[in-house]
Motif scaffolding. Structure first.
Motif, PDB file in Angstrom:
ATOM      1  N   LEU A  14       0.828  -1.199   0.000  1.00 12.49           N
ATOM      2  CA  LEU A  14       0.000   0.000   0.000  1.00 12.49           C
ATOM      3  C   LEU A  14       0.868   1.257   0.000  1.00 12.49           C
ATOM      4  O   LEU A  14       0.591   2.221  -0.728  1.00 12.49           O
ATOM      5  N   ALA A  15       1.939   1.244   0.802  1.00 19.06           N
ATOM      6  CA  ALA A  15       2.828   2.398   0.869  1.00 19.06           C
ATOM      7  C   ALA A  15       3.529   2.634  -0.470  1.00 19.06           C
ATOM      8  O   ALA A  15       3.633   3.775  -0.934  1.00 19.06           O
ATOM      9  N   CYS A  16       4.000   1.547  -1.088  1.00 20.71           N
ATOM     10  CA  CYS A  16       4.699   1.673  -2.375  1.00 20.71           C
ATOM     11  C   CYS A  16       3.781   2.209  -3.467  1.00 20.71           C
ATOM     12  O   CYS A  16       4.148   3.116  -4.226  1.00 20.71           O
ATOM     13  N   VAL A  17       2.578   1.649  -3.550  1.00 19.47           N
ATOM     14  CA  VAL A  17       1.627   2.083  -4.572  1.00 19.47           C
ATOM     15  C   VAL A  17       1.170   3.510  -4.314  1.00 19.47           C
ATOM     16  O   VAL A  17       1.098   4.335  -5.237  1.00 19.47           O
ATOM     17  N   SER A  18       0.886   3.822  -3.058  1.00 19.20           N
ATOM     18  CA  SER A  18       0.429   5.169  -2.709  1.00 19.20           C
ATOM     19  C   SER A  18       1.477   6.211  -3.071  1.00 19.20           C
ATOM     20  O   SER A  18       1.161   7.262  -3.657  1.00 19.20           O
ATOM     21  N   MET A  19       2.740   5.961  -2.716  1.00 18.78           N
ATOM     22  CA  MET A  19       3.789   6.924  -3.004  1.00 18.78           C
ATOM     23  C   MET A  19       4.031   7.047  -4.510  1.00 18.78           C
ATOM     24  O   MET A  19       4.237   8.147  -5.039  1.00 18.78           O
ATOM     25  N   THR A  20       3.987   5.916  -5.231  1.00 18.34           N
ATOM     26  CA  THR A  20       4.205   5.957  -6.681  1.00 18.34           C
ATOM     27  C   THR A  20       3.108   6.744  -7.378  1.00 18.34           C
ATOM     28  O   THR A  20       3.391   7.605  -8.236  1.00 18.34           O
ATOM     29  N   VAL A  21       1.859   6.470  -7.028  1.00 15.35           N
ATOM     30  CA  VAL A  21       0.736   7.185  -7.652  1.00 15.35           C
ATOM     31  C   VAL A  21       0.753   8.654  -7.244  1.00 15.35           C
ATOM     32  O   VAL A  21       0.518   9.547  -8.070  1.00 15.35           O
ATOM     33  N   PHE A  22       1.046   8.932  -5.978  1.00 18.83           N
ATOM     34  CA  PHE A  22       1.115  10.314  -5.497  1.00 18.83           C
ATOM     35  C   PHE A  22       2.175  11.102  -6.268  1.00 18.83           C
ATOM     36  O   PHE A  22       1.910  12.201  -6.771  1.00 18.83           O
ATOM     37  N   MET A  23       3.379  10.538  -6.388  1.00 16.76           N
ATOM     38  CA  MET A  23       4.447  11.219  -7.122  1.00 16.76           C
ATOM     39  C   MET A  23       4.098  11.361  -8.600  1.00 16.76           C
ATOM     40  O   MET A  23       4.388  12.384  -9.225  1.00 16.76           O
TER      41      MET A  23
END
Length: 403
Positions: free
Chosen positions: A371-380
Motif C-alpha cells: 500500500l505504501a509503495c503504490v500510494s507513493m508511486t501514484v502520489f508522485m
C-alpha cells in the motif's frame, strides 16, 4: 469538531461543480483533475473516515474500484481495431509486447532487491500493479496541438491496453503471495488460477460477440433508440464480468476481452461508449482519485519508508523508461520521442484499483508495504506527470514538429 456527512458530501459536490465551470482554464494550467481530487480527498480524509464504519468504507471503495475498472477495461478495449493495430500501430505494439513484460521483469528485480524479505511473489505483485499506465494523468499531452499525432496515439493505445494485458500478472502475483503465507491453504490454487485465465477470455468472447450481433440486428431493424446505446454498453460490460465470476473465470479479463470483441464485431459507430465515459466515466474517475486521497493515501503515508520512496522514484524513471527505450530500439523515432514516450507512463487509476482489489481479495504478507509503495508511486506520478505535461508537450512540439 465532527462534520456532518451532508456537509462533507456538499463540499465534494461543490468541488465537482467548480471543476466543471473551470475545465478549460484548468486544462491550460499545470493543475489536473487527479491533482485536484486527490487533494480534496486527502483534506476530507478525517471527516470521511467518520462517516461510516471501516468495514462499510472498505466495501464502498471495493465496489467503486470494481465498477470503474470494468467500465474502463471494456471501454478502452472496444476502441482498439485489430486490423488497424496490425497495419500501423507498430510502435505501441512494441511497447506492449516487449516493453510491458520487460517492465514487469525489471520491476520485480528492483522490488525484490529493495525488500528481499517480502519474497519474489510480493515483488512480482508490486511490479504488476505498478506497470499499467493512466493517460488521464497526462491528458494535456493527448489534447495538445503541439504533440505529434503519432505520439498521442501511441500513448493512448498503450494506456488503453496495458491495464488489461497486465491483469494475469497481477492475478498471478496475488495468488503466489497468498499461497506463500504460513499455513495458507493452497489446495486447488493452480486449478483456480487456470480457470480464471481460461474462462475469463472465453466468456468475454461469447458475450462481446453475441451482444455486438444483437445490437447490430437491432440497428438494422431500426428498433433501438440511439440513446439506449450507453445503457446497453454498461449492461454488456457487467454481464461479461458477472457471468465470468459465476463460472469461475476472472471478471476483469472477461470485461477486457468482451470490449475488444464487441468493438471489432459491431459495425456501427461506438460514439455512445465515448459519450458515456466522458460523462459518467469522468465522474467515476473523480471519485476514484478522491477515494485514493481519502482512504489510501493517509494509510500509505502512515506506513511510508525510504524504500517505498526509492521504489516509487525508480518505477517512474528507470523501471519504466529503460524497457521502453529497449522496446523502441531500431525504430525511426528520434531519441527525444523515445524519452517522451518513456516518461509519459503515469501511474494512476489502474494501480489504485488493482491494489484495492488485491488487498481485499487475498491475504498476503506485506500488505502495508504494498500500500505504501503504490500510494507513493501514484502520489508522485499525479504531481510529476501532471505538472510536467504542459511544458513537455511544448518542448516535444518544438523538437519534433507535428506533421
Amino acid at each position: 469538531m465532527t462534520l456532518d456527512p451532508e456537509i462533507v458530501l456538499l463540499g465534494v459536490l461543490i468541488c465537482i461543480f467548480a471543476y466543471s465551470l473551470l475545465t478549460k482554464a484548468i486544462a491550460r494550467s499545470i493543475i489536473t483533475l487527479p491533482i485536484i481530487f486527490m487533494v480534496v480527498g486527502y483534506l476530507a480524509a478525517g471527516p470521511i473516515a467518520l462517516m461510516a464504519e471501516p468495514e462499510l468504507l472498505d466495501d464502498g471503495k471495493r465496489l467503486l474500484a470494481e465498477i470503474t475498472l470494468v467500465l474502463v477495461l471494456f471501454s478502452d478495449a472496444s476502441h482498439v481495431r485489430i486490423q488497424k493495430l496490425r497495419r500501423s500501430f507498430g510502435i505501441p505494439l512494441r511497447m506492449l509486447v516487449i516493453g510491458l513484460p520487460l517492465t514487469i521483469a525489471l520491476g520485480t528485480v528492483v522490488a525484490y532487491g529493495l525488500n528481499p524479505s517480502s519474497g519474489m511473489a510480493m515483488a512480482l505483485l508490486t511490479a504488476a500493479v505498478l506497470t499499467p499506465t493512466d493517460a488521464a494523468l497526462g491528458q494535456t499531452v493527448l489534447s495538445s496541438d503541439s504533440v505529434p499525432e503519432n505520439l498521442q496515439q501511441t500513448i493512448n493505445v498503450e494506456s488503453g491496453l496495458n491495464d488489461g494485458l497486465v491483469l494475469p500478472f497481477v492475478l498471478l502475483g496475488g495468488i503466489l503471495a497468498s499461497a506463500g503465507m504460513q499455513g495458507a491453504n493452497t489446495d486447488g490454487l493452480v486449478v483456480s488460477a487456470l480457470l480464471q485465465i481460461t474462462f475469463g477470455p472465453l466468456v468475454g468472447i461469447c458475450i462481446g460477440w453475441t451482444a455486438a450481433k444483437a445490437m447490430g440486428l437491432a440497428q438494422r431493424q431500426d428498433v433501438m433508440a440511439e440513446a439506449a446505446g450507453g445503457v446497453a454498453f454498461v449492461m454488456v460490460a457487467f454481464s461479461a464480468y458477472l457471468l465470468s465470476e459465476l463460472v469461475g473465470g476472472n471478471g476483469f479479463i472477461a470485461a477486457f476481452t468482451a470490449g475488444m470483441v464487441f468493438g471489432n464485431t459491431y459495425k456501427y459507430p461506438l460514439h455512445f461508449i465515448s459519450e458515456f465515459m466522458e460523462g459518467i466515466g469522468q465522474l467515476l474517475t473523480m471519485f476514484a482519485f478522491l477515494a485514493f486521497g481519502a482512504l489510501l493515501l493517509p494509510d500509505g503515508f502512515a506506513h511510508m519508508t525510504w524504500n517505498a520512496v526509492i521504489l516509487a522514484f525508480l518505477f517512474l524513471t528507470v523501471v519504466r523508461m529503460l524497457p521502453i527505450m529497449v522496446s523502441l530500439w531500431g525504430t525511426h523515432l528520434h531519441v527525444s520521442e523515445k524519452l517522451f514516450l518513456g516518461w509519459f507512463g503515469p501511474r494512476g487509476l489502474a494501480s489504485i484499483l488493482f491494489t484495492l482489489i488485491m488487498i481485499d481479495e487475498f491475504d498476503f504478507p506485506g500488505e502495508d508495504e504494498l500500500l505504501a509503495c503504490v500510494s507513493m508511486t501514484v502520489f508522485m506520478s499525479i504531481i510529476l506527470h501532471g505538472m510536467s505535461a504542459a511544458p513537455l508537450a511544448k518542448w516535444i512540439g518544438k523538437t519534433v514538429p507535428n506533421e
